[in-house]
Design an enzyme around this catalytic site. Structure first.
Site, PDB file in Angstrom:
ATOM      1  N   ASP A  52       0.829  -1.217   0.000  1.00 55.43           N
ATOM      2  CA  ASP A  52       0.000   0.000   0.000  1.00 55.43           C
ATOM      3  C   ASP A  52       0.855   1.256   0.000  1.00 55.43           C
ATOM      4  OD1 ASP A  52      -2.333  -1.384   0.087  1.00 55.43           O
ATOM      5  OD2 ASP A  52      -2.522  -1.322   2.269  1.00 55.43           O
ATOM      6  N   TYR A 110       6.717  -9.467   7.851  1.00 62.86           N
ATOM      7  CA  TYR A 110       6.489  -8.030   8.032  1.00 62.86           C
ATOM      8  C   TYR A 110       6.756  -7.651   9.489  1.00 62.86           C
ATOM      9  CZ  TYR A 110       3.720  -7.757   3.663  1.00 62.86           C
ATOM     10  OH  TYR A 110       3.289  -7.776   2.353  1.00 62.86           O
TER      11      TYR A 110
END
Lengths: 250, 250
Positions: A52, A110
Site C-alpha cells: 500500500d 512483516y
C-alpha cells in the site's frame, strides 16, 4: 533472455505503493525507468507484493527479463546510480526462465512498528505509529499466539479485496518491546500469503488488546467468527515494513 | 515573567539548522511561531546550540520568558498541536529567571552514525552516512581513546569560527558497531563545549583511521599539531544527532 531477480529496499513515505498506477509515483515505475536507462529498452518487472501507499520495504523481490547479462554483484550498483534516494537495489541473482517473484515465493515477514511516549517523536514518526499511552505488552504477546496456523482470516481483511478465499496460513506473530521512553514495540507477522490490509488489521487488533479494549482470549473467537467489525482498526501504513521474502523453504 | 525551559526533538533534514536566518527554514522560527500562537504575543527563545543545516536532535534545550504559566506536563502537548511533523517538544520545566539554555549547560552528547553495506539503504540514509566498505572498528576504537580530556582542538575546527580559544574539554569518544549487513557504526562524542564542525571532523578522522588512511597512534599527534589539514574530512550533517544536553553535573 536472461531473467534476473532482485531485492529492493525503499522508504515508502513518498510512494503510492509498489505497483504502477495512473497519476501517482509508484516504486515499480521508478525501477522500470532505471531498467530502461540501464538496458536502453523498455522492461516490465513483476513484484512479489503490491504494498500500500506509505508502506516501507527492506526486502522486496522483483524479477525481470533483460536483454543481456550484467554480473550479479554489479547490477545493484548500476541500478542504484540511476535510482532516487528513497529506493535502492540491495542484491540480485539470475533465476530460471520460469521463476516468478510473485508466484514462487514461500512467504513473507512483516514488522509493524509502534512507539509509545508521552510526546511524539519526529525521528521515529516516519516508520512507526505513535501511541501516547503504553499498551500492555504481556497481553499483546498472549493474544499474538492465536494467529499461527491455517485460519479463515475474513475478520482481518479489508473490504474490496478480490481473493477467492480468505483462508491463509501464518507462520507466527510475535510482539517485542524495547526501551522505556520511547518504548518501541515491534509486531512481527510472518506467513505464506496475506489478505488486503491483513497485517495492519492484526496490528490494530493487538493494539486494542494492549489497550484493554479486547481481551487476549477473545482473539481466538474473533478469528473464528470471521466478522471484520469485531477485529481492531487498520493501523496507518507508515508503521509497516516488509522485512523479508522467503524464497527457498528456509 | 516565568521562564520555561524545554527539550525539543527534530528531524533536521528539512531545516537550515536551529538558529533563525534570512530566507531559510530554521527550527527556532518554527518554535517561536508556535510560542506566538500559544501565548498570543511574540516570544524570543534562546537555544543551547545552533546546529548546522541537516543535523538532527533528540534532545535540544531552549528557554523562553512567557507571559503566563502553563503546567509543565501540558506545555509539550500544547506546543506539539501547533508544530509541524518534524519538530516536537518532549519535556518542559520552569527555571530560575537567570537560567540560560545557552550558558548554563554542563555539556552535550552527540552520536555520529555511519552504516556500511555493499549497497546503500534508503531506510537508514536519512540519519546515517553511507560507507560501502566496512572500516576497521578496532582501529577506530583505539584512536577514539585519544580525544578525552582538555586539548587544543584547532585541528578539529572548521575555518570561519569566531571563538577566542580552540581549547575544549571532551568527556569521551566511543565507537560501537551493531550488525553485519548493514553494519551500523555509532561514534559517540560527549564534552563540555564544541568548536564549529568539531564532531563531524572527529567522525571523519576516525573513519580515515578505520579505512587505514591514518594510523590510530597518529591521532594523538594530529590533536597536538593543531593543523586542520592533518585531520580527516568533515562528514555530512545528516549523520549527526544531538542526543543529550547535560543540565546538572550528572
Amino acid at each position: 533472455m536472461p531473467r534476473i531477480a532482485f531485492i529492493t529496499e525503499f522508504d515508502g513515505t513518498d510512494f503510492a505503493g509498489f505497483q504502477s498506477q495512473e497519476n501517482a509515483r509508484a516504486v515499480q515505475d521508478v525501477l522500470e525507468k532505471a531498467l530502461e536507462d540501464l538496458y536502453k529498452t523498455k522492461i516490465r518487472l513483476t513484484g512479489c507484493s503490491r504494498t500500500d501507499a506509505g508502506v516501507h520495504a527492506r526486502c522486496h523481490l522483483s524479477h525481470a527479463d533483460v536483454p543481456f547479462v550484467i554480473p550479479e554483484d554489479k547490477f545493484p550498483l548500476a541500478m542504484n546510480a540511476l535510482l532516487p534516494d528513497d529506493v535502492a537495489v540491495k542484491k540480485s541473482f539470475y533465476v530460471a526462465d520460469d521463476f516468478s517473484a510473485r508466484f514462487d515465493i514461500k512467504g513473507k515477514r512483516y514488522i509493524y512498528r509502534i512507539y509509545s511516549s508521552p510526546t511524539r517523536s519526529p525521528l521515529l514518526d516516519r516508520t512507526s505509529y505513535y501511541c501516547p499511552v503504553l499498551p500492555d505488552i504481556a497481553k499483546m504477546q498472549a493474544a499474538a499466539s492465536f494467529f499461527a496456523g491455517e485460519h479463515d482470516f475474513a475478520a482481518f481483511c479489508a473490504t474490496g479485496g478480490s481473493q477467492k478465499t480468505t483462508i491463509r496460513r501464518l507462520f507466527g506473530v510475535k510482539v517485542e518491546a524495547i526501551g522505556e521512553d520511547p518504548c518501541q514495540i515491534e509486531i512481527e507477522v510472518s506467513g505464506e500469503a496475506f489478505l488486503y490490509n491483513m497485517v495492519r488489521i492484526i496490528a490494530g487488533t493487538l493494539l486494542y488488546v494492549g489497550q484493554g479494549k479486547i481481551e487476549p482470549s477473545e482473539v481466538a473467537s474473533i478469528i473464528e467468527g470471521g466478522d471484520r467489525s469485531q477485529a481492531g482498526k487498520t493501523l496507518p501504513a507508515k508503521g509497516l515494513t516488509l522485512e523479508e521474502v522467503f524464497i527457498d523453504s528456509d
